[in-house]
Design a protein around this motif. Structure first.
Motif, PDB file in Angstrom:
ATOM      1  N   UNK A  30       0.814  -1.227   0.000  1.00  0.00           N
ATOM      2  CA  UNK A  30       0.000   0.000   0.000  1.00  0.00           C
ATOM      3  C   UNK A  30       0.844   1.273   0.000  1.00  0.00           C
ATOM      4  N   UNK A  31       2.019   1.203   0.590  1.00  0.00           N
ATOM      5  CA  UNK A  31       2.904   2.369   0.573  1.00  0.00           C
ATOM      6  C   UNK A  31       3.498   2.583  -0.822  1.00  0.00           C
ATOM      7  N   UNK A  32       3.556   1.508  -1.591  1.00  0.00           N
ATOM      8  CA  UNK A  32       3.937   1.645  -2.994  1.00  0.00           C
ATOM      9  C   UNK A  32       2.948   2.543  -3.724  1.00  0.00           C
ATOM     10  N   UNK A  33       1.666   2.396  -3.400  1.00  0.00           N
ATOM     11  CA  UNK A  33       0.637   3.245  -4.010  1.00  0.00           C
ATOM     12  C   UNK A  33       0.884   4.701  -3.641  1.00  0.00           C
ATOM     13  N   UNK A  34       1.151   4.962  -2.375  1.00  0.00           N
ATOM     14  CA  UNK A  34       1.443   6.332  -1.952  1.00  0.00           C
ATOM     15  C   UNK A  34       2.659   6.876  -2.678  1.00  0.00           C
ATOM     16  N   UNK A  35       3.649   6.005  -2.904  1.00  0.00           N
ATOM     17  CA  UNK A  35       4.859   6.436  -3.569  1.00  0.00           C
ATOM     18  C   UNK A  35       4.668   6.811  -5.022  1.00  0.00           C
ATOM     19  N   UNK A  36       3.569   6.383  -5.645  1.00  0.00           N
ATOM     20  CA  UNK A  36       3.300   6.757  -7.031  1.00  0.00           C
ATOM     21  C   UNK A  36       3.197   8.270  -7.169  1.00  0.00           C
ATOM     22  N   UNK A  37       2.713   8.939  -6.126  1.00  0.00           N
ATOM     23  CA  UNK A  37       2.665  10.398  -6.147  1.00  0.00           C
ATOM     24  C   UNK A  37       4.056  10.982  -6.320  1.00  0.00           C
ATOM     25  N   UNK A  38       5.048  10.358  -5.682  1.00  0.00           N
ATOM     26  CA  UNK A  38       6.425  10.819  -5.835  1.00  0.00           C
ATOM     27  C   UNK A  38       6.916  10.604  -7.266  1.00  0.00           C
ATOM     28  N   UNK A  39       6.486   9.505  -7.896  1.00  0.00           N
ATOM     29  CA  UNK A  39       6.830   9.273  -9.303  1.00  0.00           C
ATOM     30  C   UNK A  39       6.260  10.374 -10.186  1.00  0.00           C
ATOM     31  N   UNK A  40       5.028  10.771  -9.921  1.00  0.00           N
ATOM     32  CA  UNK A  40       4.407  11.850 -10.694  1.00  0.00           C
ATOM     33  C   UNK A  40       5.157  13.169 -10.506  1.00  0.00           C
ATOM     34  N   UNK A  41       5.625  13.413  -9.287  1.00  0.00           N
ATOM     35  CA  UNK A  41       6.429  14.613  -9.032  1.00  0.00           C
ATOM     36  C   UNK A  41       7.722  14.561  -9.841  1.00  0.00           C
ATOM     37  N   UNK A  42       8.361  13.388  -9.873  1.00  0.00           N
ATOM     38  CA  UNK A  42       9.580  13.221 -10.671  1.00  0.00           C
ATOM     39  C   UNK A  42       9.309  13.566 -12.136  1.00  0.00           C
ATOM     40  N   UNK A  43       8.219  13.046 -12.676  1.00  0.00           N
ATOM     41  CA  UNK A  43       7.895  13.305 -14.082  1.00  0.00           C
ATOM     42  C   UNK A  43       7.658  14.784 -14.342  1.00  0.00           C
ATOM     43  N   UNK A  44       6.926  15.434 -13.435  1.00  0.00           N
ATOM     44  CA  UNK A  44       6.634  16.858 -13.614  1.00  0.00           C
ATOM     45  C   UNK A  44       7.914  17.681 -13.589  1.00  0.00           C
ATOM     46  N   UNK A  45       8.767  17.420 -12.617  1.00  0.00           N
ATOM     47  CA  UNK A  45      10.014  18.189 -12.510  1.00  0.00           C
ATOM     48  C   UNK A  45      10.913  17.910 -13.709  1.00  0.00           C
ATOM     49  N   UNK A  46      10.999  16.653 -14.114  1.00  0.00           N
ATOM     50  CA  UNK A  46      11.807  16.312 -15.289  1.00  0.00           C
ATOM     51  C   UNK A  46      11.313  17.090 -16.502  1.00  0.00           C
ATOM     52  N   UNK A  47      10.002  17.127 -16.677  1.00  0.00           N
ATOM     53  CA  UNK A  47       9.432  17.858 -17.819  1.00  0.00           C
ATOM     54  C   UNK A  47       9.751  19.349 -17.741  1.00  0.00           C
ATOM     55  N   UNK A  48       9.523  19.960 -16.583  1.00  0.00           N
ATOM     56  CA  UNK A  48       9.736  21.397 -16.438  1.00  0.00           C
ATOM     57  C   UNK A  48      11.193  21.782 -16.668  1.00  0.00           C
ATOM     58  N   UNK A  49      12.105  20.999 -16.112  1.00  0.00           N
ATOM     59  CA  UNK A  49      13.530  21.316 -16.269  1.00  0.00           C
ATOM     60  C   UNK A  49      13.984  21.087 -17.711  1.00  0.00           C
ATOM     61  N   UNK A  50      13.591  19.946 -18.283  1.00  0.00           N
ATOM     62  CA  UNK A  50      14.046  19.632 -19.643  1.00  0.00           C
ATOM     63  C   UNK A  50      13.443  20.576 -20.679  1.00  0.00           C
ATOM     64  N   UNK A  51      12.310  21.188 -20.355  1.00  0.00           N
ATOM     65  CA  UNK A  51      11.704  22.142 -21.280  1.00  0.00           C
ATOM     66  C   UNK A  51      12.374  23.508 -21.223  1.00  0.00           C
ATOM     67  N   UNK A  52      13.179  23.753 -20.173  1.00  0.00           N
ATOM     68  CA  UNK A  52      13.753  25.081 -19.971  1.00  0.00           C
ATOM     69  C   UNK A  52      15.281  25.115 -20.018  1.00  0.00           C
ATOM     70  N   UNK A  53      15.915  23.985 -19.802  1.00  0.00           N
ATOM     71  CA  UNK A  53      17.374  23.938 -19.758  1.00  0.00           C
ATOM     72  C   UNK A  53      17.894  23.420 -21.094  1.00  0.00           C
ATOM     73  N   UNK A  54      18.803  24.142 -21.714  1.00  0.00           N
ATOM     74  CA  UNK A  54      19.304  23.774 -23.038  1.00  0.00           C
ATOM     75  C   UNK A  54      20.653  23.060 -22.990  1.00  0.00           C
ATOM     76  N   UNK A  55      21.409  23.208 -21.911  1.00  0.00           N
ATOM     77  CA  UNK A  55      22.707  22.555 -21.785  1.00  0.00           C
ATOM     78  C   UNK A  55      22.652  21.514 -20.668  1.00  0.00           C
TER      79      UNK A  55
END
Length: 264
Positions: free
Chosen positions: A59-84
């Motif tokens: 069940x804590x794995x389910x809670x941890x999915x929220x952290x996976x979503x945070x990882x995806x969001x941050x990865x997207x935001x950074x990769x969309x703005x950082x060129x190097x």
């Protein structure tokens, strides 16, 4: 045991990367939400620590999915703005966001039902946030030479061994949170980004939340089935439940797009 972890992960990540190349990054993104990485993690945690330990952590794995979503969001935001050094910067920020969220969830000591409720709300929320990301196709596929497959295998193996090994150092709740790390989806994201570029990687990110409901179903089924029937039958039952969810999702999507539009 380590060889089994590595082999299973390599096969899954390589298969997803081929789907991204031969079908579309969108299809690979949805399928990457299928409980591949977490299933491997929970299965080997069960083998090494016991079925009851893995069941309590699920069940804590389910809670941890929220952290996976945070990882995806941050990865997207950074990769969309950082060129190097885009991939390095996005990975460092995304992984920091994942473990920061895991630390917060662990500190809050949420009961299992609250963690499930949090993720159940987070999945459609992040799907909404990602809705404006355009879908991109892969046009010039690389040849699957031995060095390409070896590189993909190395990324996958390193991540899954690290995640499952961490479970030996923590309790069942923390192990469940750790097991939510996208141990197959994240290598897939890196492979697509390194090989084809930012837009294709963003397509994978956009479509991951659609498949994560199957991971919720899988982990909850593990929580009930592992202590009752053991890790082998429990894994089969849990995969069956997750597959039924994804088939239902595909049928619902097909029905929605097949409906005629009423003319005014």
């Amino acid at each position: 045991m380590i060889l089994l972890k590595i082999t299973a992960t390599i096969l899954i990540v390589t298969g997803l990367s081929i789907i991204a190349e031969r079908v579309s990054p969108r299809a690979a993104g949805i399928l990457s939400g299928y409980p591949a990485g977490s299933a491997i993690a929970l299965f080997f945690i069960g083998l090494e620590q016991g079925a009851g330990f893995a069941g309590r952590g699920a069940p804590y794995n389910v809670a941890g999915i929220t952290a996976t979503l945070v990882l995806l969001l941050i990865y997207y935001l950074v990769s969309a703005r950082v060129s190097r050094f885009t991939i390095a910067a996005a990975s460092a920020a995304g992984i920091a966001g994942f473990f920061g969220t895991i630390g917060l969830l662990n500190a809050l000591r949420l009961p299992p039902w609250a963690g499930v409720a949090l993720t159940t709300a987070a999945i459609p929320g992040f799907h909404f946030l990602f809705r404006a990301i355009p879908d991109s196709q892969i046009t010039n596929r690389v040849q699957l030479a031995p060095q390409v497959l070896l590189f993909r295998a190395a990324i996958s193996a390193l991540i899954i061994v690290t995640v499952t090994g961490a479970a030996q150092l923590v309790g069942s709740s923390q192990a469940g949170l750790f097991s939510a790390f996208p141990a197959t989806a994240y290598p897939l994201l890196l492979i697509v980004h390194l090989t084809y570029g930012t837009h294709q990687a963003h397509t994978v990110i956009k479509n991951m939340p659609q498949g994560l409901g199957s991971l919720v179903v899988y982990s909850l089924t593990v929580a009930f089935s592992y202590p009752q029937v053991g890790i082998y039958w429990g894994t089969l039952v849990s995969f069956a439940a997750a597959t039924v969810y994804l088939l239902g999702l595909a049928a619902a999507r097909q029905f929605r797009f097949a409906r005629p539009v009423n003319s005014q």
